[in-house]
Scaffold this active site. Structure first.
Site, PDB file in Angstrom:
ATOM      1  N   HIS A   1     -12.316  -0.723  -6.783  1.00 27.16           N
ATOM      2  CA  HIS A   1     -11.305   0.095  -7.031  1.00 27.16           C
ATOM      3  C   HIS A   1     -10.458  -0.344  -8.176  1.00 27.16           C
ATOM      4  O   HIS A   1     -10.638  -1.640  -8.644  1.00 27.16           O
ATOM      5  CB  HIS A   1     -10.327   0.298  -5.891  1.00 27.16           C
ATOM      6  CG  HIS A   1     -10.989   0.921  -4.608  1.00 27.16           C
ATOM      7  ND1 HIS A   1     -11.586   2.323  -4.856  1.00 27.16           N
ATOM      8  CD2 HIS A   1     -11.060   0.544  -3.359  1.00 27.16           C
ATOM      9  CE1 HIS A   1     -11.833   2.598  -3.559  1.00 27.16           C
ATOM     10  NE2 HIS A   1     -11.696   1.449  -2.871  1.00 27.16           N
TER      11      HIS A   1
ATOM     12  N   CYS B   1     -12.050   3.349 -11.346  1.00 24.08           N
ATOM     13  CA  CYS B   1     -11.312   4.552 -12.193  1.00 24.08           C
ATOM     14  C   CYS B   1     -10.394   3.865 -13.113  1.00 24.08           C
ATOM     15  O   CYS B   1      -9.950   2.811 -12.989  1.00 24.08           O
ATOM     16  CB  CYS B   1     -10.486   5.370 -10.967  1.00 24.08           C
ATOM     17  SG  CYS B   1     -11.629   6.434 -10.086  1.00 24.08           S
TER      18      CYS B   1
END
Length: 469
Positions: free
Chosen positions: A313, A356
């Protein structure tokens, strides 16, 4: 940092009629025809994947996964059946004819089977069994004898010639030399192909856009085409391929299902490309930095390259550790600057980051989804990279946006990258070309109504072409 789970269904579910169509065509194909279809599809499906396919249904499934055929879009299927002269199937199941296909394929850009592959397939079809024996005999010193057994078809021989670098799209000299002694008519076909290719290449150069400066600001002149220098890739192994793969986090709801598939894909591809691979799972932020630093301090004198994949992440410019702390992407890349890692100075350092770049969904402009399954986001982009030469950073998405990972098959970006490496490395395509193809492939998909656009940041000074063992 928001983290959302996005399970969505395909907007273009294959109808029962479509499946029945593929089933009926599959049942009508024989073994030699399947081999021909696989050969003609080599520009679209990796050779290693095609080699494992033993029945037509699996072949059609592979084409569906690559987006080459789907309900309402059967042009490639029509072309394949036309190329192998199954006009009966073309007429009975797809409502087309030889004349219609000949007209259709004259339209620029419609043909998906390259002129090169059409030529090779035509040669294989034209040669008699006795001709094939001659070819095998003349190749004995260049191809292992176990690949030239009596039952090996001419298509298999051509595949081995490609695999061994004996023939390629712009170099058919050896094949011409072999054929000129007993099949001058086919040698002439190669001459015609080469003449057309040379003519088309000249047209492309002629129409290449030139930059024009406004009047009064000086004129820019066209510079002659110069061959691009390539990085040396001579050692075995070529270098380390390090994978930092964060799957499990302190918060169990943040587990990144599917990331194990990404690790497996990268290890498969880079072991094949003769890299020493190592994967490290679930590292805390400090441990990630320490691990990268550890590799930067190694002696890479006998290495050609360094590759690092990071799956986690993240937020803009940062990667999240398994402990929820962050490490800056810039700090990780800086470990491999010329001063911090002198044994890699002048050699390519590659970083690929699946995370991301923010929490915003990228707007989609197309209307048809072409990917199904359960997707999650990996909510981080590159703020900047050190202003050093020979570094490339491939990001799964541009700044401020999410990227997507299938919980069953892995991330869209990494899986596409591995597929394109397997497909294009044997064709001696350079890394920037491969990554541009990845951008095109990932960028065309619509994922839960959103788009994803990967990004390439590069200070490479030469072409990087991976050598195939």
């Amino acid at each position: 940092m928001p983290h959302s789970i996005k399970g969505f269904k395909s907007g273009c579910k294959m109808s029962t009629g479509f499946h029945k169509l593929l089933f009926d065509i599959s049942e009508a194909l024989i073994t030699d025809e399947l081999a021909a279809l696989k050969f003609l599809s080599l520009e679209h499906v990796p050779m290693r994947q095609l080699e494992a396919i033993e029945e037509p249904k699996a072949f059609f499934e592979a084409l569906q996964k690559k987006g080459m055929i789907e309900a309402g879009s059967l042009s490639f299927l029509k072309e394949l059946l036309f190329r192998i002269s199954r006009m009966d199937l073309l007429a009975a199941h797809l409502g087309s004819s030889r004349e219609e296909m000949e007209r259709e394929l004259q339209i620029p850009g419609r043909a998906k089977v390259s002129a090169y592959r059409q030529l090779l397939y035509g040669i294989a079809e034209d040669l008699t069994p006795e001709d094939v024996k001659h070819v095998k005999f003349l190749l004995q010193e260049q191809i292992p004898k176990n690949k030239l057994q009596d039952n090996a078809s001419m298509l298999k021989v051509l595949l081995e010639m490609e695999r061994n670098g004996i023939i390629k799209e712009d170099d058919l000299a050896v094949l011409k030399d072999i054929l000129k002694g007993f099949r001058a008519d086919i040698k002439k076909k190669i001459d015609i192909y080469e003449g057309k290719k040379k003519e088309n290449d000249s047209k492309e150069k002629l129409h290449y856009p030139l930059s024009v400066c406004p009047a009064g600001q000086g004129a820019e002149v066209e510079t002659p085409h110069m061959p691009v220098e390539s990085y040396k890739m001579k050692n075995n192994p070529h270098g380390y391929c390090v994978i930092l793969n964060n799957h499990i986090f302190k918060n169990p709801y943040e587990a990144r299902e599917g990331t194990v598939k990404d690790g497996e894909a990268v290890k498969r591809v880079f072991k094949w490309l003769q890299f020493e691979t190592a994967e490290y799972m679930n590292l805390e932020a400090k441990q990630m930095y320490v691990k990268v630093k550890e590799y930067s301090r190694k002696d890479h004198s006998n290495m050609d390259c360094f590759v690092c994949f990071i799956f986690s992440h993240g937020e803009k410019g940062k990667i999240k550790g398994a402990d929820h702390e962050f490490v800056n992407i810039k700090d990780l890349v800086s470990c491999f600057s010329g001063s911090n890692c002198p044994s890699l100075a002048g050699k390519p350092k590659l970083f690929f980051i699946q995370a991301c770049q923010g929490s915003v969904g990228h707007p989609a402009v197309t209307v048809k989804e072409d990917f199904s399954g359960h997707f999650e986001t990996d909510a981080t982009p590159l703020n900047s990279i050190p202003d050093q030469a020979d570094i490339l950073v491939g990001m799964a998405t541009v700044e401020d946006y999410e990227c997507y990972r299938c919980t069953e098959t892995g991330s869209v970006y990494i899986q596409c990258l591995c597929d394109k490496m397997e497909l294009l490395c044997p064709l001696h395509k350079d890394l920037i070309t491969i990554l541009t193809e990845v951008n095109k492939e990932v960028g065309r998909r619509v994922l839960n109504g959103w788009k994803q656009m990967p990004k390439i940041t590069s200070t490479l000074r030469k072409q990087l072409i991976f050598q195939i063992p």
